[in-house]
Motif scaffolding. Structure first.
Motif, mmCIF file in Angstrom:
data_model
loop_
_atom_site.group_PDB
_atom_site.id
_atom_site.type_symbol
_atom_site.label_atom_id
_atom_site.label_comp_id
_atom_site.label_asym_id
_atom_site.label_seq_id
_atom_site.Cartn_x
_atom_site.Cartn_y
_atom_site.Cartn_z
ATOM 1 N N UNK A 74 59.733 32.162 -14.694
ATOM 2 C CA UNK A 74 60.186 31.631 -15.985
ATOM 3 C C UNK A 74 61.710 31.474 -16.027
ATOM 4 N N UNK A 75 62.400 32.376 -15.345
ATOM 5 C CA UNK A 75 63.869 32.266 -15.296
ATOM 6 C C UNK A 75 64.275 30.946 -14.637
ATOM 7 N N UNK A 76 63.626 30.661 -13.511
ATOM 8 C CA UNK A 76 63.912 29.423 -12.785
ATOM 9 C C UNK A 76 63.639 28.213 -13.671
ATOM 10 N N UNK A 77 62.502 28.276 -14.363
ATOM 11 C CA UNK A 77 62.119 27.186 -15.264
ATOM 12 C C UNK A 77 63.171 27.002 -16.357
ATOM 13 N N UNK A 78 63.608 28.124 -16.952
ATOM 14 C CA UNK A 78 64.582 28.058 -18.054
ATOM 15 C C UNK A 78 65.887 27.420 -17.588
ATOM 16 N N UNK A 138 64.235 45.321 -17.736
ATOM 17 C CA UNK A 138 64.557 44.682 -16.453
ATOM 18 C C UNK A 138 64.419 43.162 -16.525
ATOM 19 N N UNK A 139 63.533 42.692 -17.399
ATOM 20 C CA UNK A 139 63.450 41.234 -17.622
ATOM 21 C C UNK A 139 64.750 40.727 -18.251
ATOM 22 N N UNK A 140 65.279 41.527 -19.205
ATOM 23 C CA UNK A 140 66.545 41.143 -19.840
ATOM 24 C C UNK A 140 67.678 41.135 -18.816
ATOM 25 N N UNK A 141 67.682 42.136 -17.938
ATOM 26 C CA UNK A 141 68.715 42.193 -16.890
ATOM 27 C C UNK A 141 68.579 40.968 -15.991
ATOM 28 N N UNK A 142 67.342 40.656 -15.596
ATOM 29 C CA UNK A 142 67.112 39.524 -14.691
ATOM 30 C C UNK A 142 67.520 38.206 -15.350
#
Lengths: 289, 89
Positions: free
Chosen positions: A115-119, B63-67
């Motif tokens: 999801x990070x990549x997508x964002x 950890x999601x927030x950190x990532x």
């Protein structure tokens, strides 16, 4: 080193091994006293399994290798569900739930990277991603979301029933849940077929050309990886739900013992959660025209 | 969970799905996030679970927030600076 000295060293090592083995064996026999009223094998033949079986069944006086663990069951019927390493049923349930949440935490981070990549791509190429999203099958995606939400609701309903001891209701809840899971996967496969027919798989025959081609390829790569991984999780979930259904049919669960049902319910709801984030990210990017 | 409770939760989620379908765009993603949180709180009974399990769930969020924080720092702060054209004297 002389030949004689080497031979002496080897003999001494062998002697040490034999002595160590005998002493160790003696200690094991020492800490494995015969339990009160135990009418099984004599001390010499008493095995580790027999000791653990006593412990598992909650027989008083069972000692041995794991003495110190002496489960005390308020209800003797709980004993058959509690593995030997747990103090009681609550301990076992708490450990199982904690383990599942730990697993789900790793899964959240696993999907989080995607999801990070997508964002990042969506922030960098907003128009291109919106254009690419217009080619997705919105109707199938929406129906699938409703199917998955319904399946979670039905499984949770089944969990509520087994807490009241209604094994048959749990069985049917699992059957419906598994069927809805299969419907989801069937629709997803059909959607993939349509996507392939429309040349939306990012390869040499990719259908979208022009200025947005690169970003569109990124979007469709995300689409196939994310939905593929989610689909694999769904397959695992369906298998687990069928396993619970078989257990319910065999009356393995009742009002006192339903931890596996809770664990599978957590997993199924988590897979549901992932889809709830994928749905708007894939199908609802572009505004209504 | 009673039949009425699970039915009510399902109805709320379906209504949110309808709303999401109507609004679309970034707001739809926010509604999707709210729906996922709602599922965690109701179907998964996150609050009721308590103890170590809740700690693991909170750790996952942390950890999601950190990532997301570290991962989006570069794309969020980078500026494309145009290189001045060399002019011929």
């Amino acid at each position: 080193m002389s030949e004689r000295r080497r031979l002496t060293n080897a003999l001494l090592s062998l002697l040490g091994l034999i002595l160590g083995f005998l002493v160790g064996r003696g200690r094991i026999v020492e800490v494995a006293p015969q339990p009160a009223g135990f009418a099984g094998l004599p001390d010499q033949e008493r095995t580790r399994d027999a000791a653990l079986e006593d412990l598992h069944l909650g027989r008083e006086g069972s000692g041995g290798f794991v003495s110190g663990f002496s489960p005390a069951f308020e209800d003797p019927a709980d004993a058959k569900h509690v593995e030997f390493q747990y103090a009681d049923k609550a301990h076992q349930t708490e450990t199982a739930l904690t383990g599942m949440w730990l697993f789900l935490a790793t899964e959240a981070l696993f999907f989080g990277g995607l999801f990070l990549l997508y964002a990042i791509y969506r922030a960098r190429y907003p128009e291109a991603i919106a254009d690419a999203s217009r080619h997705s099958e919105l109707a199938i995606g929406t129906i699938n979301t409703a199917v998955l939400l319904s399946s979670s609701a039905i499984f949770v309903f089944g969990l509520g029933r087994i807490k009241l001891g209604q094994s048959r209701a749990l069985f049917w809840a699992c059957v419906v849940t598994a069927c809805l899971g299969v419907v989801f996967l069937g629709l997803k496969l059909y959607e993939w077929k349509l996507d392939f027919d429309d040349h939306l798989f990012p390869n040499a025959s990719f259908a979208i050309h022009g200025a947005h081609e690169g970003a569109a390829k990124l979007f469709w790569t995300f689409y196939f990886i994310a939905t593929g991984l989610h689909g694999l999780h769904m397959i695992g979930g369906v298998i687990l739900v069928i396993w619970i259904a078989l257990g319910a049919r065999a009356n393995r669960y009742d009002a006192r013992y339903y931890t596996p049902v809770e664990i599978v319910g957590l997993y199924w709801s988590f897979v549901d959660m992932v889809w709830l984030l994928l749905y708007p990210s894939i199908y609802l990017v572009a505004m209504r025209q | 969970m009673s039949i009425a409770a699970s039915l009510a939760i399902w109805l709320i989620l379906m209504l949110l799905l309808g709303l999401e379908f109507l609004v679309r765009g970034v707001v739809a993603v926010a509604i999707g996030g709210a729906m996922a949180t709602f599922v965690a709180l109701t179907y998964m009974q996150l609050v009721k679970t308590g103890g170590t399990a809740s700690a693991f769930a909170l750790a996952a969020v942390f950890w999601l927030m950190v990532m997301f924080g570290l991962g989006s720092m570069d794309p969020a702060t980078r500026h494309d600076v145009g290189v001045a054209q060399r002019t011929q004297d």
